[in-house]
Enzyme design. Structure first.
Site, short mmCIF file in Angstrom:
data_model
loop_
_atom_site.label_atom_id
_atom_site.label_comp_id
_atom_site.label_asym_id
_atom_site.label_seq_id
_atom_site.Cartn_x
_atom_site.Cartn_y
_atom_site.Cartn_z
N MET A 1 -14.39 -27.68 -50.17
CA MET A 1 -15.30 -28.72 -49.78
C MET A 1 -14.55 -30.05 -49.77
O MET A 1 -14.50 -30.74 -50.78
CB MET A 1 -16.49 -28.77 -50.73
CG MET A 1 -17.39 -29.94 -50.48
SD MET A 1 -18.89 -29.93 -51.44
CE MET A 1 -18.31 -30.53 -53.00
N PRO A 2 -13.95 -30.45 -48.66
CA PRO A 2 -13.25 -31.72 -48.59
C PRO A 2 -14.22 -32.90 -48.67
O PRO A 2 -15.29 -32.87 -48.08
CB PRO A 2 -12.57 -31.70 -47.23
CG PRO A 2 -12.63 -30.30 -46.76
CD PRO A 2 -13.79 -29.68 -47.44
N ILE A 3 -13.80 -33.92 -49.41
CA ILE A 3 -14.56 -35.16 -49.50
C ILE A 3 -13.62 -36.30 -49.13
O ILE A 3 -12.58 -36.48 -49.77
CB ILE A 3 -15.14 -35.39 -50.91
CG1 ILE A 3 -16.05 -34.24 -51.30
CG2 ILE A 3 -15.87 -36.74 -50.98
CD1 ILE A 3 -16.49 -34.27 -52.75
N THR A 40 -17.61 -33.70 -46.38
CA THR A 40 -18.40 -34.86 -46.77
C THR A 40 -17.57 -36.11 -46.53
O THR A 40 -16.39 -36.16 -46.89
CB THR A 40 -18.78 -34.78 -48.26
OG1 THR A 40 -19.56 -33.61 -48.47
CG2 THR A 40 -19.57 -36.01 -48.70
#
Length: 64
Positions: A1-3, A40
């Site tokens: 999940m890259p932010i 995100t």
């Protein structure tokens, strides 16, 4: 999940922010293959009084 967190000076329009998050999301998806739904992007608007370059507050700089 890259932010991805992006700090920008205040004053950008909502349309500019939409374009920015779309481009950043696409770049992350293309470069590391993360599914778009897992990416995100957080935009942090910074007041010009809280940012300086070369000892000069952004709020003190004259527009070009």
């Amino acid at each position: 999940m890259p932010i991805a967190t992006i700090k920008i000076l205040e004053g950008r329009t909502e349309e500019q922010k939409r374009a920015l998050v779309a481009e950043v999301t696409g770049a992350i998806h293309r470069t590391i293959g993360a599914p778009v739904e897992n990416i995100t992007v957080i935009i942090e608007d910074m007041p010009k009084t809280n940012y300086a370059v070369a000892g000069i507050l952004a709020s003190d700089k004259k527009p070009l």
